[in-house]
Each structure stands twice: as C-alpha cells, then as structure tokens.
Design a protein around this motif. Structure first.
Motif, PDB file in Angstrom:
ATOM      1  N   MET A  72       0.855  -1.187   0.000  1.00  0.00           N
ATOM      2  CA  MET A  72       0.000   0.000   0.000  1.00  0.00           C
ATOM      3  C   MET A  72       0.885   1.230   0.000  1.00  0.00           C
ATOM      4  O   MET A  72       1.875   1.293   0.728  1.00  0.00           O
ATOM      5  N   ALA A  73       0.505   2.211  -0.793  1.00  0.00           N
ATOM      6  CA  ALA A  73       1.306   3.423  -0.929  1.00  0.00           C
ATOM      7  C   ALA A  73       1.019   4.421   0.189  1.00  0.00           C
ATOM      8  O   ALA A  73      -0.039   4.381   0.827  1.00  0.00           O
ATOM      9  N   ALA A  74       1.969   5.321   0.381  1.00  0.00           N
ATOM     10  CA  ALA A  74       1.768   6.413   1.344  1.00  0.00           C
ATOM     11  C   ALA A  74       0.598   7.270   0.866  1.00  0.00           C
ATOM     12  O   ALA A  74       0.276   7.317  -0.327  1.00  0.00           O
ATOM     13  N   ASP A  75      -0.058   7.932   1.801  1.00  0.00           N
ATOM     14  CA  ASP A  75      -1.186   8.840   1.574  1.00  0.00           C
ATOM     15  C   ASP A  75      -2.487   8.143   1.198  1.00  0.00           C
ATOM     16  O   ASP A  75      -3.467   8.810   0.882  1.00  0.00           O
ATOM     17  N   MET A  76      -2.513   6.807   1.232  1.00  0.00           N
ATOM     18  CA  MET A  76      -3.782   6.099   1.016  1.00  0.00           C
ATOM     19  C   MET A  76      -4.661   6.269   2.244  1.00  0.00           C
ATOM     20  O   MET A  76      -4.178   6.227   3.370  1.00  0.00           O
ATOM     21  N   GLU A  77      -5.954   6.457   2.017  1.00  0.00           N
ATOM     22  CA  GLU A  77      -6.895   6.526   3.132  1.00  0.00           C
ATOM     23  C   GLU A  77      -7.358   5.116   3.447  1.00  0.00           C
ATOM     24  O   GLU A  77      -7.735   4.354   2.557  1.00  0.00           O
ATOM     25  N   LEU A  78      -7.311   4.768   4.717  1.00  0.00           N
ATOM     26  CA  LEU A  78      -7.674   3.418   5.139  1.00  0.00           C
ATOM     27  C   LEU A  78      -9.188   3.233   5.163  1.00  0.00           C
ATOM     28  O   LEU A  78      -9.923   4.114   5.597  1.00  0.00           O
ATOM     29  N   SER A  79      -9.603   2.089   4.690  1.00  0.00           N
ATOM     30  CA  SER A  79     -10.989   1.656   4.839  1.00  0.00           C
ATOM     31  C   SER A  79     -10.949   0.396   5.702  1.00  0.00           C
ATOM     32  O   SER A  79      -9.882  -0.164   5.944  1.00  0.00           O
ATOM     33  N   GLN A  80     -12.093  -0.061   6.151  1.00  0.00           N
ATOM     34  CA  GLN A  80     -12.106  -1.279   6.964  1.00  0.00           C
ATOM     35  C   GLN A  80     -11.577  -2.467   6.169  1.00  0.00           C
ATOM     36  O   GLN A  80     -10.862  -3.313   6.693  1.00  0.00           O
ATOM     37  N   GLY A  81     -11.875  -2.506   4.880  1.00  0.00           N
ATOM     38  CA  GLY A  81     -11.377  -3.584   4.029  1.00  0.00           C
ATOM     39  C   GLY A  81      -9.854  -3.592   3.943  1.00  0.00           C
ATOM     40  O   GLY A  81      -9.224  -4.652   4.000  1.00  0.00           O
ATOM     41  N   LEU A  82      -9.246  -2.395   3.800  1.00  0.00           N
ATOM     42  CA  LEU A  82      -7.787  -2.318   3.742  1.00  0.00           C
ATOM     43  C   LEU A  82      -7.154  -2.699   5.079  1.00  0.00           C
ATOM     44  O   LEU A  82      -6.132  -3.381   5.113  1.00  0.00           O
ATOM     45  N   ILE A  83      -7.781  -2.278   6.181  1.00  0.00           N
ATOM     46  CA  ILE A  83      -7.267  -2.635   7.504  1.00  0.00           C
ATOM     47  C   ILE A  83      -7.303  -4.153   7.679  1.00  0.00           C
ATOM     48  O   ILE A  83      -6.336  -4.762   8.137  1.00  0.00           O
ATOM     49  N   ASP A  84      -8.408  -4.772   7.280  1.00  0.00           N
ATOM     50  CA  ASP A  84      -8.524  -6.230   7.383  1.00  0.00           C
ATOM     51  C   ASP A  84      -7.474  -6.923   6.515  1.00  0.00           C
ATOM     52  O   ASP A  84      -6.896  -7.929   6.913  1.00  0.00           O
TER      53      ASP A  84
END
Length: 135
Positions: free
Chosen positions: A28-40
C-alpha cells in the motif's frame, strides 16, 4: 506522523509511509486513506504496525492490568542503578516505547473482543496471553 499497532487503525486514517511486507514488497502506498477492508487486508498479511499522518491515537498507555502495562511500570525500578549511563537510559526509553505500543494494542484487542460479545473470561485470558483472543 505516528506509528500505531494495526489493531488501533480506523477507517479514514491516512498512511504516512508505504506499508511493506517483511520481504520489502510494498503493498500500500503512502497517503492512502484506510478503509475497513484495507485494515482487514493488512491484518491478514501479518503486518503489526503502520505509520499514519498526525497523532490520531493516544499512546500514553493502556488501561491498567495488561501484561505490557505492568512491565512498563517496572522500567524505572529496573533501570534505577543506571541513571548516569546514557546508553542504558536510551535502552530504557526504547523499551518503554515498545511496551507502551504493546499495551495500547492489547487494550484495543480487549475492547474489540468486548464489542464482539466474548465473555469476560475470554477477554481476561487474551490479555494474559497477549494474544488478543485469536484461537
């Protein structure tokens, strides 16, 4: 910028640094906004910590009673004879930082288990083991 345990990540936080696997591959690149899916997804990759913009999480310590919180409280006593040794003081600060992060992660796991409806006994066992309740 703040390094936080992945258990404390919340949707809407932005990555300050890229997320990389142990082998150096950026997932994952810097400055990406986290979603619950990305956190999982990060959790499934066994990545323990991420670096996010700002200071969104109070890392001042977890609620008392966690295994790492108890270790953190003992640090001044354990290093009391090394007050004049600058290297030992650096070691103490590094350990305190580590235990503060672990204590906060442990408290977050306990809160998550509580939200999931697990029993108090299961939560207490997870705190003692530091496992967060995974089976």
């Amino acid at each position: 910028m703040q390094k936080i345990p992945i258990d404390l990540a919340r949707p809407g936080m932005k990555l300050a640094r890229p997320v990389e696997r142990d082998n150096g591959i950026t997932v994952m690149a810097a400055d990406m906004e986290l979603s619950q899916g990305l956190i999982d997804r990060i959790k499934t990759m066994n990545i323990d910590r991420i670096v996010v913009h700002g200071n969104p999480v109070d890392m001042g310590g977890a609620a008392g009673g966690t295994q790492f919180d108890e270790r953190l409280k003992r640090m001044p006593h354990l290093f009391r004879v090394h007050k004049k040794d600058k290297w030992m003081m650096m070691v103490q600060k590094r350990l305190e930082s580590y235990f503060r992060i672990k204590a906060a992660a442990q408290a977050a796991r306990a809160k998550a288990l509580l939200r999931e409806g697990q029993s108090d006994m299961e939560i207490e066992q997870a705190q003692v083991n530091g496992s967060g309740g995974e089976k």
